[in-house]
Each structure stands twice: as C-alpha cells, then as structure tokens.
Design an enzyme around this catalytic site. Structure first.
Site, PDB file in Angstrom:
ATOM      1  N   GLY A   1       0.758  -1.239   0.000  1.00  0.00           N
ATOM      2  CA  GLY A   1       0.000   0.000   0.000  1.00  0.00           C
ATOM      3  C   GLY A   1       0.786   1.284   0.000  1.00  0.00           C
ATOM      4  O   GLY A   1       0.189   2.365   0.043  1.00  0.00           O
TER       5      GLY A   1
ATOM      6  N   ASP B   1       2.609  -1.550 -10.606  1.00  0.00           N
ATOM      7  CA  ASP B   1       3.870  -1.912  -9.961  1.00  0.00           C
ATOM      8  C   ASP B   1       3.973  -3.427 -10.100  1.00  0.00           C
ATOM      9  O   ASP B   1       3.594  -4.181  -9.210  1.00  0.00           O
ATOM     10  CB  ASP B   1       3.864  -1.471  -8.498  1.00  0.00           C
ATOM     11  CG  ASP B   1       5.209  -1.683  -7.823  1.00  0.00           C
ATOM     12  OD1 ASP B   1       6.234  -1.644  -8.517  1.00  0.00           O
ATOM     13  OD2 ASP B   1       5.230  -1.915  -6.602  1.00  0.00           O
TER      14      ASP B   1
ATOM     15  N   CYS C   1      10.939  -3.632 -10.012  1.00  0.00           N
ATOM     16  CA  CYS C   1      12.159  -3.477  -9.211  1.00  0.00           C
ATOM     17  C   CYS C   1      13.161  -4.544  -9.659  1.00  0.00           C
ATOM     18  O   CYS C   1      13.764  -5.228  -8.836  1.00  0.00           O
ATOM     19  CB  CYS C   1      11.861  -3.561  -7.720  1.00  0.00           C
ATOM     20  SG  CYS C   1      11.026  -5.068  -7.189  1.00  0.00           S
TER      21      CYS C   1
END
Length: 528
Positions: free
Chosen positions: A115, A180, A233
């Site tokens: 979150g 993401d 990432c």
C-alpha cells in the site's frame, strides 16, 4: 562483498553494464538507504520537518520523500501510528511521481500491496476523486487495507481481484493506472537478501507472462487520453524495455512520455533486448528485438523509459515507463451515475433493514421455545439512520461519497456500488464502523482519517511524558475532565478522539476521570 550474487545474474549484468559493472558490484557493499514519505493527508509537507524526530535529507525525485539515518527506527514513534509518514524505500517513490496524480483523478493501483504507492496516490488526490487499490493476494490485502486506514484515506476502495475481473466492472473508467508489476526482484537484492535466494524460483519467464497479461488488461481499464505508469524493481530487460516494446506494438494508440533527465533517473536501454535476441530464453518468451535501423521511432521511445541504479543514486534498482493514450482526456459524464447510486443505496439499505427484521423475528421465536427469560421485543431500526445519528451527535463533518452497508459494516463509498457487485471487496470505501443491536460502533479507520476539529470531543496526549505510547499499547489512562476539548454543547461522556500534537490516533471513552482505551489490539504498539 556482503551479498553473494547469483552467478547467472552477475554474468548478465557484466554484459549489460560493461565498464560500469565494477561500480555496480561495489554498491552491494553499502547499506541500503532508509526513507520516509510525508503523508500530506495528515500534515502539511513544510510542517513536518519542524516536528520531525529524525534528521532529514530530501529525495531528489519525490518532493515529499526524505532519507533518514540508518537505525532511526521510524516505526517506533507515535507519529508513525498517527500516519504522519510512510516508511518507504526511496526508489519506490518515483513511479507515483511520474503518474502525475491530481485531485479529482480516477486512479487504479493494480498491484498495490502493501500500500505504499496507494497512500502516495491518495495524498496527491487530497480526498477528491476515486482510488481503487487492488492486490490479487488475499493475505497481502490485509496489510493493504490497514495502510489505507492508518494513513487516513477516505476515497479508496480495496479489492482482492484479478485485473480482468476489474476490467469487466470498470471498463475504460480510470484516467490514471499504476502497474507496480510482479517481477523477479533483482533490484531488491541489496535490501532483501531473501530475494537473492528466491531469484531462481521467481523465473523471468513466469514474470513476463504475468506482466504481459496485466499490461494488456490495463489498456482496457484506462479511459481515452489516460496515463499508465509501469514499474518493476528488476534489471532484466525482458521484464522492462522488452515488455514496453511489445505493448506499444500491440497498442499503437499509446506512446511513451519521456522521463526528464536528472534527479538520478537514467535512460532505458533497448539495445539490451537485442543483445539477448538470439538466446533460447528470449525466443521462448515470444519477445522480439527492437533494432534502431528498422524501427527508429519505437527504439527512441524505449530509450525514453527510465532506470534507477543503486550505484548512481541513494536507492535500489527500479525501472519505470510512462505510457500515454493518444485519445481525448475528457471524462465521461457522471450525472446519470450519481442518480443511480442513490437508488442503489436506498435498495441496499431496505434490503439490509428487512434482513435485520427477519433475524430479530427468528431470534425472538427461538428464545420463546426455551426456558430462558423472554426478553422485551427489540424495536426495528434502520442501521443507516443509526449511523447518521451518531455522525450528527459525535462528529462535525460533511460525509463524502455515499453510505452503503455490507452486512453490519458501514462505508462511505466513492463509486457506484453496482460496479462492485460480484467482486471480492475488502473495503467498499472509507470504513466508518458497525451497527449491531441498534448501536453504532465507530472504526479505527474513521478515527485515523478525522482531524481534531471534525470530532465534537477530543483529548491531546503528550509524547514527552509517555502517555501517548501508553495509549498506543492499550492502557487505560486517567484524565481530568478539563483536558477534554468539546465543541458546542457536547457532553464529556462518550467517544473521544485521542490525538497527539494535533494528529488523531484513535478512539477512547471518557467517564469519571478515566479514559477507556478503544485502540484495536491489532494496531497496538508492541515494542518496549
């Protein structure tokens, strides 16, 4: 070197980085940088440095982000429990900044848990617009929902759904979508050594398959003229430039928005796709090379994506791409939807009230067949009316959105409830509390999002003398009546919003000099 990198990974990075490889490897000898991001839903950005318990250094790519010293333990301060800041890896702050969220935007955070990025989006919306935040993992949505509540977000719906199911209910609905994406996590090796051990299990091939599906579905969720920010990432070009190249080939109505140079974000590298084009692994993924002489426009767009490198910045490894739809940015009219929302809510309220009456009748009949003493009939009550009576008596606020009920739970939802039908809903909106036996009990989420002036009864606890921490640990406190701050004719007894230095922590009930603690057990301060 403190971290032992997988051999296959190290060989690939050496090929990609060439003369920068040694600097890249040396970065793994350094400790990862800790960061926090100020929650401007709770406190003005300029006000936080004045009360910060930590020394702060600005994060270049995030206006509200700061580096803090290693060992600062930001989770062990009352300000953390008050939701004044979010503990976040500095590089992870970049994608939301590039999404350029504004108040009033309709935003979807598609892979949101735990979150951090959702709370960053909400802070930029400032309570205006709609945030739908989702994660496909049921376990991870627990942390997601708690963070949405802790940071005082009022305009968010939390889902636990697959992207394609969301697209069925919200086709071309959002003007901003954040992805993401699940990835192989190579950029987190320095921060989390467990990622090194899991690297071979989280294969690039499996990640590419998920990323491909998510990107394809995101295009169906985005309104004309909207923006998608895709981030990972990981360093693997198969999951980064190659995925964006494939998406642009399949979706010619999109283009890449160039990421400005500077602030530590460097250009994308489409040439790395081509270095791997002849490998069996690349071919098995169905990814195609992008040659500058054959498709110079696509090649140039992939160069306009961005990378954050641990040897060039104070942060971990990330990739980010900004995808803009070429259509009109005009939003669909919402007038008819608002009328329908009111009708739907009334229907839901009546249905719930009828269910409550049936339950009470059943319980009364059951009690009549036993030897127990018969209780007086419980009068029928409208739970929504009970909730609004509490608001009128206890709060000084105009409620946003529309009141809906899921069982005994009351929410203020920013969306048409009909859109949520059939979806796995974790939070239908701002969770206000529960109505049971004709009484309303306010939630921690309600307290967390309130400002002191929005409650008719508050008390300020001190940090220096330890009473704020005692409250966060669940202790009952003594408090003279004179310490209560009341609005209008509010009495001293009843629910009191507990604050510290002007920022809400939770609920308590004051009675005869005692402050009965209502802070939920699952939120309590657990460290000594």
């Amino acid at each position: 070197m403190a971290i032992r990198l997988p051999i296959k990974f190290a060989e690939r990075m050496k090929t990609m980085l060439e003369d920068q490889y040694e600097l890249f490897v040396k970065s793994y000898e350094l400790a990862p940088r800790a960061g926090i991001r100020v929650n401007t839903l709770k406190i003005e950005q300029d006000a936080f440095p004045e009360i910060s318990p930590f020394e702060l250094k600005s994060v270049p790519w995030c206006e509200t982000g700061y580096y803090i010293a290693a060992g600062s333990k930001p989770g062990l301060h009352p300000f953390y429990h008050a939701g004044l800041y979010y503990v976040q890896e500095p590089s992870a702050m970049a994608p939301v900044e590039l999404l350029e969220v504004e108040p009033g935007d309709y935003v979807l955070d598609l892979c949101a848990a735990p979150g951090g990025k959702s709370t960053q989006i909400a802070a930029k919306q400032q309570g205006s617009g709609i945030l739908v935040t989702n994660d496909i993992s049921t376990d991870r949505t627990k942390a997601l929902a708690k963070n949405i509540e802790m940071y005082g977000v009022r305009n968010a719906v939390v889902l636990n759904e697959s992207p394609d199911r969301i697209a069925e209910s919200f086709p071309h609905y959002f003007n901003k979508v954040l992805i993401d994406a699940p990835c192989s996590g190579e950029g987190m090796f320095r921060k989390d050594e467990d990622m090194v051990r899991q690297w071979e299990q989280h294969s690039i091939e499996r990640c590419v398959m998920m990323q491909r599906d998510i990107l394809s579905t995101a295009a169906k969720l985005l309104a004309p003229g909207g923006r998608i920010v895709y981030s990972t990432c990981t360093f693997a070009p198969e999951e980064n430039e190659a995925m964006i190249g494939e998406f642009l080939r399949k979706n010619p109505s999109f283009h890449v928005v160039p990421i400005p140079n500077g602030k530590g974000i460097t250009s994308g590298h489409p040439e790395w796709i081509n270095q791997m084009a002849e490998t069996d692994e690349m071919q098995s993924l169905g990814l195609e090379p992008v040659y500058q002489n054959e498709d110079p426009q696509l090649y140039a767009q992939l160069q306009q994506t961005g990378r954050l490198w641990p040897h060039l910045i104070e942060g971990e490894g990330h990739f980010v791409a900004v995808l803009q739809h070429n259509g009109s940015s005009a939003q669909a009219e919402k007038g008819e939807e608002q009328v329908y929302v009111q009708s739907t809510i009334q229907t839901k309220d009546r249905n719930y009230s009828n269910q409550l009456k049936k339950k009470q009748k059943h319980m009364a009949a059951k009690q009549g067949g036993t030897k127990q003493r018969k209780r007086p009939d419980v009068p029928s009550v409208d739970p929504v009316t009970v909730f609004h009576e509490f608001v009128a008596e206890q709060l000084n606020i105009k409620l946003p959105g529309h009141t809906v009920m899921y069982g005994e739970k009351v929410y203020q939802t920013p969306v048409d409830p009909a859109r949520l039908a059939g979806l796995r809903v974790i939070r239908a909106g701002w969770f206000m509390g529960s109505v049971k036996n004709g009484r309303f009990s306010p939630s921690q989420a309600l307290a967390s999002a309130l400002r002191p002036e929005e409650a008719k009864r508050t008390i300020q606890l001190q940090i220096d003398n330890g009473e704020a921490v005692k409250y966060l640990k669940g202790d009952t406190l003594t408090a003279e009546e004179e310490r209560l701050i009341k609005i209008g004719t509010a009495s001293s007894k009843g629910y009191t919003l507990v604050c510290t230095q002007g920022y809400s922590l939770g609920w308590a009930k004051w009675q005869e000099g005692m402050l009965k603690n209502e802070y939920p057990a699952g939120w309590r301060w657990t460290s000594v």
